[in-house]
Write a protein that holds these residues in place. Structure first.
Motif, mmCIF file in Angstrom:
data_model
loop_
_atom_site.group_PDB
_atom_site.id
_atom_site.type_symbol
_atom_site.label_atom_id
_atom_site.label_comp_id
_atom_site.label_asym_id
_atom_site.label_seq_id
_atom_site.Cartn_x
_atom_site.Cartn_y
_atom_site.Cartn_z
ATOM 1 N N UNK A 143 0.832 -1.209 0.000
ATOM 2 C CA UNK A 143 0.000 0.000 0.000
ATOM 3 C C UNK A 143 0.861 1.251 0.000
ATOM 4 N N UNK A 144 1.909 1.242 0.832
ATOM 5 C CA UNK A 144 2.773 2.421 0.909
ATOM 6 C C UNK A 144 3.523 2.620 -0.398
ATOM 7 N N UNK A 191 2.754 1.666 -3.529
ATOM 8 C CA UNK A 191 1.963 2.147 -4.660
ATOM 9 C C UNK A 191 1.359 3.526 -4.389
ATOM 10 N N UNK A 192 1.062 3.823 -3.123
ATOM 11 C CA UNK A 192 0.597 5.181 -2.823
ATOM 12 C C UNK A 192 1.702 6.185 -3.101
ATOM 13 N N UNK A 193 2.947 5.792 -2.784
ATOM 14 C CA UNK A 193 4.084 6.666 -3.053
ATOM 15 C C UNK A 193 4.148 7.012 -4.534
ATOM 16 N N UNK A 194 4.063 5.991 -5.398
ATOM 17 C CA UNK A 194 4.147 6.262 -6.836
ATOM 18 C C UNK A 194 2.929 7.016 -7.340
ATOM 19 N N UNK A 195 1.772 6.787 -6.721
ATOM 20 C CA UNK A 195 0.582 7.521 -7.144
ATOM 21 C C UNK A 195 0.718 9.001 -6.807
ATOM 22 N N UNK A 196 1.355 9.285 -5.660
ATOM 23 C CA UNK A 196 1.441 10.681 -5.219
ATOM 24 C C UNK A 196 2.639 11.419 -5.788
ATOM 25 N N UNK A 197 3.736 10.676 -6.025
ATOM 26 C CA UNK A 197 5.002 11.322 -6.385
ATOM 27 C C UNK A 197 4.905 12.365 -7.510
ATOM 28 N N UNK A 198 4.285 12.027 -8.665
ATOM 29 C CA UNK A 198 4.261 13.021 -9.746
ATOM 30 C C UNK A 198 3.584 14.321 -9.326
#
Lengths: 312, 282
Positions: free
Chosen positions: B20-21, B23-30
């Motif tokens: 979860x952490x 994929x959330x990281x990659x979802x938020x990063x951009x």
């Protein structure tokens, strides 16, 4: 109360204004009033253009000016020009992407449909990209993939050296994968939400019963979760194939189709609106629509057959 | 619980939260990297790495500049006008259509449903080739009501949401109203429409986000960007000479996605349920 025969006679004798005031008349009136606008919109912006598009595909024409009937020439061009039909090869990348996207969504949906601390927060984080407008996404990823910027920096944190990293949007061996990545990024959260919705629609007692019977997580997944999302999963597989064939947004907003990233629709857009070869672009559209319909029908038959088999 | 079961559960939990952490990281990063850059001064932007946090989180210069350069004041007004009109008309049209399709049996009912379904399968980009010609003939190019009209067209998802909702409203309600002498118009507007409110809210949020984010047709049919830019198309200002000033561009991008973010935070539940109910039916 009158008999039906009597009523029929009375009906025939009614004058038109009388009929209008009757229940039947009211019904027809309401139907006409409520249907006319949506039907006109549907005709003017979908079916008439659709017919026009098929007609255009036989002409050599621009939006304004003279048009010349050329028969099948546009269709021959679609298949013989290197940049047209060949561009469909790129949809393989997007199909690969949708496999990743759907499996990722399924995996995360399974996790999130059980009790998880901060579950709705994680769900929100992963879903939000779906709500960002296309142009903004274009800028965000031009920035993200720029040499030495966001993506490169994070990879450097992980120990990669900048010299070994490619130019994500220029290098022809990788740029289509970079673009597919943006599409996965944008849609996996939305797929995930759909799957969670389907999983949640299963009665909770089913899980409790399964637990009592000693089913482990994997068995729960296989026998409860998978059947419950079968319909929506199949639907998404079908959508993802036609979506891959008509892939458009990532290259359109990020690279504008440069360096071999022009998918079929990006090329078609350029031919139609930049070069104004409306006839050729229409032929391209018609060819792709035929392919999409064929694929969709085949898929529906395939899934019908396969699932019927598994039920028996 | 045996030791094996216990440790197995812990491993499973670790994998769960790590995924979860991750994929959330990659979802938020951009998006987060854009926010960071949007707060940097020109000098900071040139001299520091993109992932280095800005010196001041109160440096709103880029936002003000981006807002003015891209004419976003005008764009927000245009987008609001478009949004209000499209939601109003498409709700009226959509609910009426769903009412007729659900409550009246008549020859052609299934045909009409299928016509809308088929229309939704046609890819928009391809359809805009001939639609462009029609818009041109109707003098609908660079004409706000013209763009609004096109946007009000077929929207199968909304129709499905409404039809599904009508199916759950007991038809005896209609029948007793008919007994009392109410006309069909009265039944629809006085009795059914108020009951339909949750469905209307749901589909309005979905349609609203879609309309606000629409840029392809807006770019084709509202070409005069000084007068008719929407929030999405106003971002086109940054293509070209400004194309490498990412601190400015990121600020513009963030401004453009703020309304969607606010709506999302306020109406998460409706968005999720709307998507689910629309998709299952389709």
């Amino acid at each position: 109360m009158s008999t039906p025969a009597n009523a029929a006679v009375r009906k025939n004798k009614r004058s038109f204004p009388e009929w209008l005031r009757s229940r039947d008349g009211q019904k027809v009136l309401v139907m006409m009033a409520f249907l006319i606008i949506p039907m006109v919109l549907l005709m003017v912006f979908t079916y008439i253009p659709f017919a026009e598009m098929v007609r255009y595909s036989f002409y050599n024409m621009k939006y304004v000016g003279a048009r010349k009937f050329v028969g099948m020439k546009n269709y021959i061009k679609v298949f013989s020009r290197k940049d047209c039909f060949g561009a469909l090869k790129l949809s393989l990348y997007y199909m690969g992407g949708s496999v990743v996207q759907l499996s990722l969504a399924l995996y995360l949906a399974t996790i999130l449909s059980f009790k998880v601390k901060g579950g709705s927060l994680f769900k929100g984080f992963m879903f939000f990209p779906f709500l960002i407008n296309g142009i903004a996404i274009g800028f965000i990823f031009k920035f993200f993939y720029t040499r030495g910027f966001v993506f490169d920096t994070v990879l450097q944190w992980c120990g990669f050296s900048l010299d070994n990293l490619p130019y994500w949007l220029k290098d022809r061996s990788i740029n289509n994968i970079s673009l597919v990545g943006t599409s996965v990024w944008r849609y996996f959260g939305q797929n995930m939400v759909l799957f969670i919705g389907a999983i949640m629609s299963v009665d909770n007692e089913l899980y409790e019963a399964a637990m009592l019977d000693g089913a482990n997580r994997f068995q729960q997944f296989k026998y409860i979760i998978l059947p419950s999302i079968k319909t929506i999963f199949v639907l998404n597989v079908i959508l993802s194939i036609s979506g891959s064939l008509s892939a458009f947004e990532p290259p359109y907003v990020i690279t504008d189709g440069a360096n071999g990233t022009g998918t079929y629709f990006v090329i078609m857009h350029q031919i139609a609106h930049t070069q104004q070869k409306v006839g050729l672009a229409s032929a391209m559209a018609v060819v792709l629509l035929l392919i999409i319909f064929t694929v969709t029908i085949l898929q529906k038959l395939f899934f019908k057959y396969v699932f019927k088999d598994s039920v028996e | 619980m045996t030791f094996m079961e216990k440790s197995g559960k812990i491993v499973l939990n670790v994998i769960k939260y790590l995924s979860l952490i991750f994929f959330s990281f990659w979802a938020l990063l951009p998006v987060v990297s854009c926010v960071i850059t949007a707060f940097k001064t020109d000098r900071e932007y040139q001299e520091t790495n993109v992932m280095v946090l800005p010196k001041s989180w109160l440096n709103f210069d880029n936002f003000v500049n981006a807002f003015n350069k891209a004419g976003m004041g005008r764009a927000f007004i245009n987008s609001t006008i478009i949004l209000v009109c499209v939601l109003l008309f498409s709700t009226v049209i959509g609910t009426q259509l769903a009412y007729v399709l659900n409550r009246f049996k008549f020859p052609g009912n299934t045909l009409i449903r299928n016509m809308f379904l088929f229309a939704s399968m046609l890819p928009g980009v391809a359809m805009q080739i001939p639609v462009f010609e029609i818009m041109y003939k109707l003098h609908f190019i660079n004409f706000l009501p013209g763009y609004i009209t096109v946007m009000c067209g077929t929207d199968v998802i909304a129709i499905y949401i409404y039809i599904q909702f009508f199916e759950n409203i007991d038809i005896s309600l209609d029948e007793s109203a008919i007994m009392d002498g109410a006309s069909y118009f009265t039944i629809f507007y006085r009795i059914l429409l108020p009951l339909l409110k949750p469905a209307i809210v749901t589909s309005c949020i979905l349609k609203g986000v879609g309309t606000y984010n629409e840029y392809y047709m807006a770019n084709l049919y509202l070409q005069d960007k000084t007068r008719f830019a929407t929030v999405a198309t106003s971002l086109y200002t940054f293509v070209g000479p400004l194309g490498s000033k990412y601190n400015l561009i990121c600020a513009g991008v963030i401004i453009s996605l703020l309304p969607a973010l606010i709506v999302f935070i306020a109406c998460q539940k409706q968005i999720y349920s709307g998507l689910t109910s629309g998709a299952v039916k389709g």
